[in-house]
Design a protein around this motif. Structure first.
Motif, PDB file in Angstrom:
ATOM      1  N   HIS A  37       0.840  -1.206   0.000  1.00 32.82           N
ATOM      2  CA  HIS A  37       0.000   0.000   0.000  1.00 32.82           C
ATOM      3  C   HIS A  37       0.871   1.251   0.000  1.00 32.82           C
ATOM      4  CE1 HIS A  37      -2.504   3.056   2.272  1.00 32.82           C
ATOM      5  NE2 HIS A  37      -3.142   2.890   1.129  1.00 32.82           N
ATOM      6  N   ARG A  38       1.869   1.279   0.857  1.00 34.08           N
ATOM      7  CA  ARG A  38       2.753   2.441   0.947  1.00 34.08           C
ATOM      8  C   ARG A  38       3.513   2.661  -0.367  1.00 34.08           C
ATOM      9  NH1 ARG A  38       4.793   1.235   5.443  1.00 34.08           N
ATOM     10  NH2 ARG A  38       6.656   0.144   4.723  1.00 34.08           N
ATOM     11  N   GLN A  41       1.086   3.923  -2.985  1.00 31.57           N
ATOM     12  CA  GLN A  41       0.636   5.271  -2.621  1.00 31.57           C
ATOM     13  C   GLN A  41       1.708   6.320  -2.922  1.00 31.57           C
ATOM     14  OE1 GLN A  41      -0.412   5.773   1.549  1.00 31.57           O
ATOM     15  NE2 GLN A  41      -2.300   6.774   0.905  1.00 31.57           N
ATOM     16  N   ASN A  42       2.977   5.933  -2.889  1.00 34.64           N
ATOM     17  CA  ASN A  42       4.050   6.854  -3.236  1.00 34.64           C
ATOM     18  C   ASN A  42       4.062   7.204  -4.716  1.00 34.64           C
ATOM     19  OD1 ASN A  42       5.023   7.076  -0.622  1.00 34.64           O
ATOM     20  ND2 ASN A  42       6.516   5.431  -0.871  1.00 34.64           N
ATOM     21  N   ALA A  44       1.045   6.688  -6.848  1.00 28.75           N
ATOM     22  CA  ALA A  44      -0.295   6.862  -7.412  1.00 28.75           C
ATOM     23  C   ALA A  44      -1.302   7.125  -6.300  1.00 28.75           C
ATOM     24  CB  ALA A  44      -0.702   5.607  -8.176  1.00 28.75           C
ATOM     25  N   GLU A  45      -2.451   7.625  -6.698  1.00 24.62           N
ATOM     26  CA  GLU A  45      -3.548   7.794  -5.751  1.00 24.62           C
ATOM     27  C   GLU A  45      -4.181   6.435  -5.496  1.00 24.62           C
ATOM     28  OE1 GLU A  45      -7.969   9.791  -5.485  1.00 24.62           O
ATOM     29  OE2 GLU A  45      -6.587  10.506  -7.018  1.00 24.62           O
ATOM     30  N   VAL A  46      -4.371   6.103  -4.256  1.00 23.45           N
ATOM     31  CA  VAL A  46      -4.929   4.808  -3.875  1.00 23.45           C
ATOM     32  C   VAL A  46      -6.310   5.018  -3.270  1.00 23.45           C
ATOM     33  CG1 VAL A  46      -4.656   2.791  -2.380  1.00 23.45           C
ATOM     34  CG2 VAL A  46      -2.643   3.833  -3.446  1.00 23.45           C
ATOM     35  N   GLN A  47      -7.270   4.284  -3.756  1.00 22.71           N
ATOM     36  CA  GLN A  47      -8.611   4.288  -3.189  1.00 22.71           C
ATOM     37  C   GLN A  47      -8.762   3.025  -2.354  1.00 22.71           C
ATOM     38  OE1 GLN A  47     -11.028   6.710  -3.704  1.00 22.71           O
ATOM     39  NE2 GLN A  47      -9.403   7.862  -4.715  1.00 22.71           N
ATOM     40  N   TRP A  68      -5.841   6.935 -15.251  1.00 19.78           N
ATOM     41  CA  TRP A  68      -6.521   8.137 -15.725  1.00 19.78           C
ATOM     42  C   TRP A  68      -5.472   9.113 -16.227  1.00 19.78           C
ATOM     43  CZ3 TRP A  68     -11.410   9.271 -16.682  1.00 19.78           C
ATOM     44  CH2 TRP A  68     -11.753  10.591 -16.906  1.00 19.78           C
TER      45      TRP A  68
END
Length: 73
Positions: A37-38, A41-42, A44-47, A68
């Motif tokens: 996850h980390r 997240q560094n 890209a945007e994570v949902q 996108w």
């Protein structure tokens, strides 16, 4: 992404699962997920979506991703 809060091997659908029913290392799964996850997240945007207790393999959604503005058709 979905955290592995309820992750478990509770049924068998391939040979790799056969000897692992209810033998998940939850602590290791959470650690591995947190690192992944980390890292993502560094870059890209994570949902995040909420895990559900009746869907034990929910963290693995067949490599789903939405790009996108990166890929042009």
């Amino acid at each position: 992404m979905c955290s592995p809060q309820y992750f478990d091997v509770s049924y068998v659908i391939n040979p790799w699962m056969a000897d692992n029913v209810h033998r998940v290392g939850r602590s290791e799964a959470n650690t591995q997920w947190s690192v992944l996850h980390r890292l993502i997240q560094n870059a890209a945007e994570v949902q995040l979506i909420d895990p559900q207790p009746d869907l034990p393999d929910m963290p693995f959604t067949a490599n789903a991703v939405w790009l996108w503005g990166i890929v042009q058709f």
